[in-house]
Design an enzyme around this catalytic site. Sequence first.
Site, PDB file in Angstrom:
ATOM      1  N   GLN A  36      40.915  49.470  29.106  1.00 45.47           N
ATOM      2  CA  GLN A  36      39.827  50.373  28.863  1.00 45.47           C
ATOM      3  C   GLN A  36      40.073  51.605  29.453  1.00 45.47           C
ATOM      4  OE1 GLN A  36      37.316  47.416  30.425  1.00 45.47           O
ATOM      5  NE2 GLN A  36      38.372  47.132  32.376  1.00 45.47           N
ATOM      6  N   HIS A  67      24.051  44.023  41.923  1.00 47.61           N
ATOM      7  CA  HIS A  67      25.045  42.987  42.700  1.00 47.61           C
ATOM      8  C   HIS A  67      24.125  41.713  43.313  1.00 47.61           C
ATOM      9  CE1 HIS A  67      28.093  46.267  42.548  1.00 47.61           C
ATOM     10  NE2 HIS A  67      28.585  45.365  41.412  1.00 47.61           N
ATOM     11  N   GLY A 143      39.651  36.057  32.196  1.00 51.00           N
ATOM     12  CA  GLY A 143      38.475  35.023  32.665  1.00 51.00           C
ATOM     13  C   GLY A 143      38.279  34.102  31.554  1.00 51.00           C
ATOM     14  N   ASP A 161      30.164  38.534  35.518  1.00 54.45           N
ATOM     15  CA  ASP A 161      29.654  39.913  35.924  1.00 54.45           C
ATOM     16  C   ASP A 161      30.540  40.686  34.998  1.00 54.45           C
ATOM     17  OD1 ASP A 161      29.252  42.390  36.757  1.00 54.45           O
ATOM     18  OD2 ASP A 161      29.892  41.847  39.041  1.00 54.45           O
ATOM     19  N   SER A 162      30.308  40.811  33.597  1.00 49.51           N
ATOM     20  CA  SER A 162      31.090  41.349  32.627  1.00 49.51           C
ATOM     21  C   SER A 162      30.731  42.611  32.081  1.00 49.51           C
ATOM     22  CB  SER A 162      31.219  40.498  31.279  1.00 49.51           C
ATOM     23  OG  SER A 162      29.986  40.528  30.894  1.00 49.51           O
TER      24      SER A 162
HETATM   25  N1  SAM Z   1      28.019  45.370  36.336  1.00 50.77           N
HETATM   26  C1  SAM Z   1      28.524  46.022  34.999  1.00 50.77           C
HETATM   27  C2  SAM Z   1      27.769  46.271  34.054  1.00 50.77           C
HETATM   28  O1  SAM Z   1      27.209  45.364  33.546  1.00 50.77           O
HETATM   29  O2  SAM Z   1      28.070  47.026  33.292  1.00 50.77           O
HETATM   30  C3  SAM Z   1      29.899  45.290  34.722  1.00 50.77           C
HETATM   31  C4  SAM Z   1      30.769  45.719  36.222  1.00 50.77           C
HETATM   32  S1  SAM Z   1      32.258  45.046  36.381  1.00 50.77           S
HETATM   33  C5  SAM Z   1      33.190  46.522  36.342  1.00 50.77           C
HETATM   34  C6  SAM Z   1      32.888  44.368  34.700  1.00 50.77           C
HETATM   35  C7  SAM Z   1      34.409  43.916  34.513  1.00 50.77           C
HETATM   36  O3  SAM Z   1      34.481  42.856  33.657  1.00 50.77           O
HETATM   37  C8  SAM Z   1      35.199  45.325  34.181  1.00 50.77           C
HETATM   38  O4  SAM Z   1      35.816  45.427  35.400  1.00 50.77           O
HETATM   39  C9  SAM Z   1      36.091  44.611  33.225  1.00 50.77           C
HETATM   40  O5  SAM Z   1      37.178  44.699  33.284  1.00 50.77           O
HETATM   41  C10 SAM Z   1      35.762  43.059  33.223  1.00 50.77           C
HETATM   42  N2  SAM Z   1      36.082  42.218  31.953  1.00 50.77           N
HETATM   43  C11 SAM Z   1      35.992  42.451  30.823  1.00 50.77           C
HETATM   44  N3  SAM Z   1      36.246  41.262  29.997  1.00 50.77           N
HETATM   45  C12 SAM Z   1      36.850  40.593  31.157  1.00 50.77           C
HETATM   46  C13 SAM Z   1      37.626  39.145  30.670  1.00 50.77           C
HETATM   47  N4  SAM Z   1      37.812  38.973  29.742  1.00 50.77           N
HETATM   48  N5  SAM Z   1      38.205  38.489  31.861  1.00 50.77           N
HETATM   49  C14 SAM Z   1      37.823  39.137  33.349  1.00 50.77           C
HETATM   50  N6  SAM Z   1      37.266  40.271  33.298  1.00 50.77           N
HETATM   51  C15 SAM Z   1      36.718  40.881  32.291  1.00 50.77           C
END
Ligand code: SAM
Length: 286
Positions: A36, A67, A143, A161-162
């Site tokens: 990304q 959080h 994940g 938390d995606s």
């Molecule tokens: N709080 C935020 C929101 O709702 O906009 C999300 C914050 S956190 C930075 C989200 C994270 O999910 C990102 O860093 C992203 O890389 C991760 N992510 C997305 N798809 C994923 C996957 N399949 N497995 C693990 N992490 C993933």
Amino acid sequence: MSNDTSTWFTEQHDYSGSSIGFRVTQRLHSEQSPFQLIEIYDTTDWGKLMVIDGCMMVTTRDNFFYHEMMSHPALFTHANPKRVVIIGGGDCGTLREVLRHNSVESAIQVEIDERVTRLAEKYFPELCESNGDSRAQLLFIDGIKWMAECASESLDVIIIDSTDPIGPAEGLFNAAFYQSCLKALKPDGIVVQQSESPLAHLPLLKDIRSAMTTAGFASLRTLCFPQPCYPSGWWSATLARKRGDLDKFRENDAVTKSFATQYYNLDTHKAALAQPEFLKRAFAQP
Ligand code: SAM
């Protein structure tokens, strides 16, 4: 009309005819990771701002709502949360909140994109202050795959938390993934999904709830809370439980907790359990 010539970072939401903007002083970083586009801005009033693929993720000033509400309601609902997994959460703010609970013996963060965490360490060091905790483990893998391979009945709480359900996060919002979570949870386990805006994304929120029910979760609760930097400024976390309900929580422990919070307390937890009329109606319909 203002004469202000400052630069604004604006996230435009065509689907809801609205936008959110913060006044920025400079872009501190921009990189295309294998997953990304990650950008970091300095703002005049909100501290640092992290943006992924054009969507605001966290600001220094307002991340505490999200959080704290992604972690404390579930952890105070579970009788004795020891093993916690965070899927995504690369800014490490949820991990920090989880580790405030003394009962937690192990907290694993499974983030697909290591660059998010490395940039959080540089620009949001306060969110990463517990990364060195001996109970914390940071993994940088998908994940979805990790959860599919997780040992059965090994976890107390799973926090998803995606990012939004596009790109790498798409597969974190469907019944197949929730089935993996269900299998990995102990019988009294709880999963928490960041479930978008109740106002701007209601169809998606309903899809999340229905996928959780299809996966076999016995009870659901959607908790709403403010989140200024996300679409509509109002967000939600949906809790699902393998068995038992989600209405009662360890109220005394929430009052006597050994750590400080900025938003979460007994009353905000109770208030978040209250369902607005339009949500009650929406959730009652298939
Ligand atoms: N709080 C935020 C929101 O709702 O906009 C999300 C914050 S956190 C930075 C989200 C994270 O999910 C990102 O860093 C992203 O890389 C991760 N992510 C997305 N798809 C994923 C996957 N399949 N497995 C693990 N992490 C993933």
